[in-house]
Scaffold this motif. Structure first.
Motif, PDB file in Angstrom:
ATOM      1  N   ILE A   1      54.256  41.012  46.859  1.00  0.00           N
ATOM      2  CA  ILE A   1      53.496  40.061  47.506  1.00  0.00           C
ATOM      3  C   ILE A   1      52.115  40.633  47.787  1.00  0.00           C
ATOM      4  O   ILE A   1      51.015  40.103  47.540  1.00  0.00           O
ATOM      5  CB  ILE A   1      54.033  39.375  48.736  1.00  0.00           C
ATOM      6  CG1 ILE A   1      55.214  38.452  48.445  1.00  0.00           C
ATOM      7  CG2 ILE A   1      53.036  38.656  49.585  1.00  0.00           C
ATOM      8  CD1 ILE A   1      56.093  38.024  49.474  1.00  0.00           C
ATOM      9  N   TRP A   2      52.112  42.096  48.225  1.00  0.00           N
ATOM     10  CA  TRP A   2      50.775  42.681  48.363  1.00  0.00           C
ATOM     11  C   TRP A   2      50.047  42.840  47.022  1.00  0.00           C
ATOM     12  O   TRP A   2      48.777  42.651  47.070  1.00  0.00           O
ATOM     13  CB  TRP A   2      51.065  43.935  49.169  1.00  0.00           C
ATOM     14  CG  TRP A   2      51.043  43.826  50.846  1.00  0.00           C
ATOM     15  CD1 TRP A   2      52.203  43.744  51.550  1.00  0.00           C
ATOM     16  CD2 TRP A   2      50.129  43.613  51.526  1.00  0.00           C
ATOM     17  NE1 TRP A   2      52.086  43.662  52.830  1.00  0.00           N
ATOM     18  CE2 TRP A   2      50.681  43.670  53.002  1.00  0.00           C
ATOM     19  CE3 TRP A   2      48.640  43.443  51.578  1.00  0.00           C
ATOM     20  CZ2 TRP A   2      49.932  43.516  54.070  1.00  0.00           C
ATOM     21  CZ3 TRP A   2      47.750  43.528  52.582  1.00  0.00           C
ATOM     22  CH2 TRP A   2      48.695  43.484  53.933  1.00  0.00           C
ATOM     23  N   LEU A   3      50.754  42.980  45.942  1.00  0.00           N
ATOM     24  CA  LEU A   3      50.124  43.107  44.752  1.00  0.00           C
ATOM     25  C   LEU A   3      49.323  41.710  44.547  1.00  0.00           C
ATOM     26  O   LEU A   3      48.177  41.741  44.091  1.00  0.00           O
ATOM     27  CB  LEU A   3      51.031  43.371  43.667  1.00  0.00           C
ATOM     28  CG  LEU A   3      51.482  44.863  43.631  1.00  0.00           C
ATOM     29  CD1 LEU A   3      52.562  45.227  42.640  1.00  0.00           C
ATOM     30  CD2 LEU A   3      50.454  46.024  43.489  1.00  0.00           C
ATOM     31  N   TYR A   4      49.882  40.675  44.668  1.00  0.00           N
ATOM     32  CA  TYR A   4      49.522  39.324  44.559  1.00  0.00           C
ATOM     33  C   TYR A   4      48.162  39.457  45.341  1.00  0.00           C
ATOM     34  O   TYR A   4      47.135  38.577  44.928  1.00  0.00           O
ATOM     35  CB  TYR A   4      50.428  38.191  45.056  1.00  0.00           C
ATOM     36  CG  TYR A   4      51.379  37.540  44.185  1.00  0.00           C
ATOM     37  CD1 TYR A   4      51.269  36.250  44.097  1.00  0.00           C
ATOM     38  CD2 TYR A   4      52.517  38.234  43.628  1.00  0.00           C
ATOM     39  CE1 TYR A   4      52.332  35.614  42.989  1.00  0.00           C
ATOM     40  CE2 TYR A   4      53.535  37.701  42.825  1.00  0.00           C
ATOM     41  CZ  TYR A   4      53.303  36.454  42.583  1.00  0.00           C
ATOM     42  OH  TYR A   4      54.372  35.712  41.673  1.00  0.00           O
ATOM     43  N   TRP A   5      48.166  39.676  46.645  1.00  0.00           N
ATOM     44  CA  TRP A   5      46.973  39.607  47.500  1.00  0.00           C
ATOM     45  C   TRP A   5      45.981  40.442  47.000  1.00  0.00           C
ATOM     46  O   TRP A   5      44.743  40.023  47.197  1.00  0.00           O
ATOM     47  CB  TRP A   5      47.458  39.866  48.848  1.00  0.00           C
ATOM     48  CG  TRP A   5      48.216  38.764  49.382  1.00  0.00           C
ATOM     49  CD1 TRP A   5      48.144  37.492  49.131  1.00  0.00           C
ATOM     50  CD2 TRP A   5      49.094  38.935  50.611  1.00  0.00           C
ATOM     51  NE1 TRP A   5      49.141  36.813  50.050  1.00  0.00           N
ATOM     52  CE2 TRP A   5      49.833  37.596  50.888  1.00  0.00           C
ATOM     53  CE3 TRP A   5      49.686  39.918  51.455  1.00  0.00           C
ATOM     54  CZ2 TRP A   5      50.860  37.531  51.973  1.00  0.00           C
ATOM     55  CZ3 TRP A   5      50.762  39.686  52.493  1.00  0.00           C
ATOM     56  CH2 TRP A   5      51.242  38.646  52.567  1.00  0.00           C
ATOM     57  N   ALA A   6      46.373  41.577  46.363  1.00  0.00           N
ATOM     58  CA  ALA A   6      45.296  42.401  45.885  1.00  0.00           C
ATOM     59  C   ALA A   6      44.627  41.897  44.646  1.00  0.00           C
ATOM     60  O   ALA A   6      43.352  42.092  44.729  1.00  0.00           O
ATOM     61  CB  ALA A   6      45.888  43.801  45.484  1.00  0.00           C
ATOM     62  N   PHE A   7      45.204  41.223  43.699  1.00  0.00           N
ATOM     63  CA  PHE A   7      44.746  40.473  42.767  1.00  0.00           C
ATOM     64  C   PHE A   7      43.801  39.407  43.027  1.00  0.00           C
ATOM     65  O   PHE A   7      42.673  39.270  42.785  1.00  0.00           O
ATOM     66  CB  PHE A   7      45.996  40.000  41.847  1.00  0.00           C
ATOM     67  CG  PHE A   7      45.428  39.097  40.726  1.00  0.00           C
ATOM     68  CD1 PHE A   7      44.418  39.572  39.867  1.00  0.00           C
ATOM     69  CD2 PHE A   7      45.891  37.752  40.642  1.00  0.00           C
ATOM     70  CE1 PHE A   7      44.015  38.697  38.976  1.00  0.00           C
ATOM     71  CE2 PHE A   7      45.547  37.002  39.459  1.00  0.00           C
ATOM     72  CZ  PHE A   7      44.606  37.617  38.599  1.00  0.00           C
TER      73      PHE A   7
END
Length: 211
Positions: A117-123
């Motif tokens: 999920i944090w990777l989603y937000w980073a994107f």
């Protein structure tokens, strides 16, 4: 308490996404950004003050301020019609920090679903940086779609899983499902966004507002 805040993060991401898609007037999104930005100030402060010095709780709570400051920044920009480049470069800071929180969730917190999920937000925050900081308005429609989808996938659904106690039982399958969903859906949106006419959402100083 953090789960309740996450639920309403889903709401503001969805509202800001549809704003970027041009479905609602930009100024009408400002109140929700104020509401959720304020909530996301109160929540981490409460968690930190009641953590009794627990380093992991304080570390996890610190990440919530990334969202509160983003939403309050958006709300101020929309309300007072400010230039969006400062917000865009703040989003770059958030995107880089989100990568660190992703790594921490995979390692220190042993929470692979939120690692994804944090990777989603980073994107997503990287898209905001390109859209606002670099003034690439051509990605506005794509960014809006990604933002609206992430409101449901990274916030609304996980919040209800946490609130109902289901999340702890499906952490690894959820992480895998989210990873596959993100790659497939966000790649599929690229040709869709290119086929559509770019609609510049009415945002501060001719810029777009972030999520």
């Amino acid at each position: 308490m953090a789960s309740v805040g996450l639920l309403f993060v889903g709401a503001v991401l969805f509202i800001n996404g549809v704003m970027l898609l041009g479905w609602i007037d930009a100024r009408s999104a400002a109140p929700m950004n104020f509401f959720v930005g304020g909530l996301q100030i109160i929540t981490p402060l409460y968690l930190i003050f009641t953590a009794n010095g627990d380093a992991n709780t304080i570390l996890a709570a610190s990440g919530l301020f990334l969202f509160s400051f983003t939403y309050l920044y958006v709300a101020v920009n929309l309300t007072w019609d400010l230039d969006g480049t400062g917000l865009g470069y703040f989003c770059l800071f958030v995107a880089i920090t989100a990568l660190v929180f992703s790594a921490l969730n995979f390692t220190r917190f042993a929470d692979p679903a939120f690692g994804v999920i944090w990777l989603y937000w980073a994107f997503l925050w990287t898209l905001f940086f390109v859209l606002l900081g670099r003034r690439r308005e051509g990605i506005g429609r794509y960014t809006g779609a990604v933002c609206a989808i992430q409101g449901w996938v990274t916030a609304w659904i996980p919040a209800f899983l946490l609130l109902t106690g289901v999340y702890a039982r499906i952490g690894v399958p959820l992480a895998i499902g989210l990873a596959i969903f993100g790659v497939v859906v966000f790649l599929a949106l690229v040709p869709w966004a290119r086929r559509q006419p770019t609609t510049a959402a009415p945002a501060p100083a001719g810029e777009h507002a972030a999520a």
